[in-house]
Design a protein around this motif. Structure first.
Motif, PDB file in Angstrom:
ATOM      1  N   LEU A 138       0.806  -1.221   0.000  1.00 43.27           N
ATOM      2  CA  LEU A 138       0.000   0.000   0.000  1.00 43.27           C
ATOM      3  C   LEU A 138       0.837   1.268   0.000  1.00 43.27           C
ATOM      4  CD1 LEU A 138      -2.855  -1.035   2.461  1.00 43.27           C
ATOM      5  CD2 LEU A 138      -2.913  -0.942  -0.042  1.00 43.27           C
ATOM      6  N   THR A 139       2.125   1.161   0.353  1.00 44.75           N
ATOM      7  CA  THR A 139       2.989   2.343   0.322  1.00 44.75           C
ATOM      8  C   THR A 139       3.745   2.466  -0.994  1.00 44.75           C
ATOM      9  OG1 THR A 139       4.808   1.107   1.367  1.00 44.75           O
ATOM     10  CG2 THR A 139       3.318   2.325   2.823  1.00 44.75           C
ATOM     11  N   ALA A 140       3.521   1.547  -1.924  1.00 49.26           N
ATOM     12  CA  ALA A 140       4.274   1.560  -3.185  1.00 49.26           C
ATOM     13  C   ALA A 140       4.043   2.844  -3.965  1.00 49.26           C
ATOM     14  CB  ALA A 140       3.886   0.346  -4.033  1.00 49.26           C
ATOM     15  N   ARG A 141       2.803   3.267  -4.108  1.00 48.69           N
ATOM     16  CA  ARG A 141       2.492   4.460  -4.904  1.00 48.69           C
ATOM     17  C   ARG A 141       3.116   5.700  -4.286  1.00 48.69           C
ATOM     18  NH1 ARG A 141      -1.499   6.127  -8.441  1.00 48.69           N
ATOM     19  NH2 ARG A 141      -2.643   4.169  -8.237  1.00 48.69           N
ATOM     20  N   ARG A 142       2.963   5.852  -2.975  1.00 49.98           N
ATOM     21  CA  ARG A 142       3.464   7.052  -2.300  1.00 49.98           C
ATOM     22  C   ARG A 142       4.981   7.161  -2.418  1.00 49.98           C
ATOM     23  NH1 ARG A 142       5.524   7.748   2.605  1.00 49.98           N
ATOM     24  NH2 ARG A 142       4.912   5.677   3.303  1.00 49.98           N
ATOM     25  N   LYS A 143       5.685   6.040  -2.187  1.00 56.31           N
ATOM     26  CA  LYS A 143       7.128   6.094  -2.238  1.00 56.31           C
ATOM     27  C   LYS A 143       7.636   6.317  -3.667  1.00 56.31           C
ATOM     28  CE  LYS A 143       8.237   3.641   1.985  1.00 56.31           C
ATOM     29  NZ  LYS A 143       9.040   2.561   2.611  1.00 56.31           N
ATOM     30  N   ALA A 144       6.880   5.722  -4.613  1.00 56.23           N
ATOM     31  CA  ALA A 144       7.266   5.928  -6.010  1.00 56.23           C
ATOM     32  C   ALA A 144       7.167   7.396  -6.379  1.00 56.23           C
ATOM     33  CB  ALA A 144       6.383   5.068  -6.931  1.00 56.23           C
ATOM     34  N   ALA A 145       6.115   8.045  -5.882  1.00 53.14           N
ATOM     35  CA  ALA A 145       5.932   9.454  -6.170  1.00 53.14           C
ATOM     36  C   ALA A 145       7.029  10.298  -5.520  1.00 53.14           C
ATOM     37  CB  ALA A 145       4.557   9.911  -5.673  1.00 53.14           C
ATOM     38  N   GLU A 146       7.399   9.908  -4.271  1.00 52.57           N
ATOM     39  CA  GLU A 146       8.427  10.656  -3.581  1.00 52.57           C
ATOM     40  C   GLU A 146       9.768  10.561  -4.292  1.00 52.57           C
ATOM     41  OE1 GLU A 146       8.425   9.016   0.297  1.00 52.57           O
ATOM     42  OE2 GLU A 146       6.634  10.075   0.958  1.00 52.57           O
ATOM     43  N   SER A 147      10.055   9.366  -4.860  1.00 49.45           N
ATOM     44  CA  SER A 147      11.333   9.170  -5.499  1.00 49.45           C
ATOM     45  C   SER A 147      11.478   9.965  -6.775  1.00 49.45           C
ATOM     46  CB  SER A 147      11.542   7.677  -5.792  1.00 49.45           C
ATOM     47  OG  SER A 147      10.581   7.243  -6.735  1.00 49.45           O
TER      48      SER A 147
END
Length: 480
Positions: free
Chosen positions: A469-478
């Motif tokens: 569930l944190t995949a999208r958020r971290k991808a955006a942060e990167s």
């Protein structure tokens, strides 16, 4: 030659060969997945029957499942790879024949060694149902990854449900030998249908089989699985179990080094540089343990005689019936999960499924002591929702990162990591269950041991949910 991780971070253009008709191809895919899943699940409620019919001990019966599991590990490596190299028709037909031979052995020879051999061969055909992803993705013009994954997962979930009750129903009318021989006949028919309906594929010269790579992968997988399952039967402190587990992990490390240099890799390890692939593999490593909490813990609990203070004193048929919602609801949830995956990241679907698993585990923990049949029925439904979504989410996530020519490779990568994790679950749970027995019934686990096992499973579910569930958020942060 290895492919760059960046190449796989985005969906690839799909190339399809002519199909012989949408309807027959989907029908055969469903039948294949349905029957392949049934053989894996039909043995679980039959534990007491096998024990009595073959005059075995509990430890002997456990080795039947070990043989099936090790064979499944080989199947997860071998059959999808054969599909990539030799074509879906050859691999699917061969897998169905393995299932036919595996059921024929104990059907013809009614001995414990024959049962072990048959379980091993059945295991080698167990991944036949997973081949449906490649069959539909490569042979249906215009079909998406989502459709291929959803149809395959639906077929396998439905087959698992029938497998849970088929053994108990059949054995009320026929003998164990007749049951195995009847299953053999079914798998022979499936093999024939697969050969007649699935289109032949021309040999892809750009994809090498890599016999040495496959043999090396199978070798360390078998050694590791044997060590893990030995830990389940002899304890995690067993020198034998530790030795085989260490040898398997060491073999995996050596194999990985050689695999990087290979011109015909079984797995393109460069894929692991992709954040999506890495998260999918990590989620698969933990979710296998959680899934085994259903197929391993619940049958033992409900078949415990109520006279000891807990348990439902169920037989094989009733055990299958109380677990039936797990598969039926899972089949429906797989379809719903596929629809959701088409509108968001597949890993998000897997994360939602993991949350459902955690809720089911918490429900059972709070329902004890002396959980009722209703509690297990509700838990099976919630577990079903979770498993259906996790299955679709993980396989769709991996398929979105590989081209059609490597569909089998993507299937194997998820299948192997779930197989290893799935074998680790019973080993840990067995150790926990054996750590404390009832004073009035030596050898019968105390009820709070089941709560502890479910707590371990629930923690695994929470970890998977966080990863997915944190995949999208971290991808955006990167990228910011």
């Amino acid at each position: 030659m290895a492919h760059s991780a960046e190449q796989y971070d985005t969906p690839v253009a799909e190339q399809f060969v002519p199909a012989r008709g949408r309807g027959p191809l989907i029908a055969v895919t469903i039948v294949t997945g349905f029957t392949a899943a049934a053989v894996t699940f039909m043995l679980s409620p039959l534990l007491p029957v096998l024990l009595r019919d073959f005059q075995l001990t509990v430890g002997d019966v456990a080795w039947v499942f070990t043989a099936l599991l090790i064979g499944s590990g080989v199947s997860t490596i071998l059959l999808p790879r054969l599909a990539d190299v030799l074509g879906d028709r050859v691999a699917t037909t061969l897998g169905a024949l393995f299932l036919a031979v595996g059921t024929a052995v104990p059907g013809v020879v009614h001995t414990y060694p024959a049962l072990l051999i048959g379980a091993s061969v059945m295991g080698v055909g167990a991944a036949t149902g997973q081949l449906g992803v490649g069959v539909l993705r490569r042979h249906l013009p215009g079909e998406s990854v989502r459709t291929a994954v959803v149809v395959t997962q639906f077929a396998q979930a439905s087959g698992a449900g029938i497998g849970l009750v088929a053994g108990g129903v059949a054995l009320s009318h026929i003998s164990m030998q007749q049951f195995f021989l009847s299953a053999m006949g079914c798998y022979l028919v499936v093999a024939l249908l697969a050969w007649l309906v699935i289109p032949s594929s021309s040999r892809d010269r750009t994809v090498g089989f890599g016999v040495g790579n496959v043999v090396g992968l199978v070798a360390w997988m078998v050694v590791l699985l044997y060590g893990i399952n030995t830990a389940g039967s002899e304890g995690i402190t067993s020198l034998k179990a530790i030795g085989f587990a260490v040898a398997g992990l060491a073999g995996a490390g050596i194999w990985a080094v050689l695999e990087k240099r290979s011109k015909a890799p079984v797995f393109d390890l460069a894929l692991l540089r992709s954040g999506t692939v890495a998260r999918t593999m990590l989620a698969g490593l933990t979710i296998g343990m959680a899934i085994q909490s259903v197929t391993f813990l619940i049958p033992f609990y409900v078949q415990t005689p109520h006279a000891v203070g807990y348990g439902l004193d169920y037989d094989a048929l009733h055990t299958g019936l109380i677990l039936l919602p797990y598969s039926v609801v899972g089949a429906v949830a797989g379809i719903v999960g596929g629809v959701i995956a088409a509108r968001t990241r597949p890993l998000a679907v897997a994360g939602i499924g993991a949350v459902c698993h955690a809720i089911a585990a918490l429900w059972l923990i709070t329902s004890m002591p002396d959980a009722s049949a209703t509690a297990f029925f509700v838990a099976a439904c919630v577990y079903g929702v979770g498993s259906g979504m996790v299955g679709v989410g993980l396989f769709a996530s991996m398929q979105s990162c590989v081209p059609p020519s490597l569909t089998g490779m993507g299937t194997s990568m998820v299948g192997i990591i779930v197989t290893i994790s799935g074998s680790l679950g019973p080993a840990i749970y067995s150790t926990i269950l054996q750590s404390k027995s009832l004073a009035a019934a030596p050898g019968v686990p105390a009820e709070d041991r089941y709560q502890l096992c479910l707590l371990v499973a629930g923690v695994c579910d929470v970890v998977v949910a966080a990863i997915c569930l944190t995949a999208r958020r971290k991808a955006a942060e990167s990228t910011s």
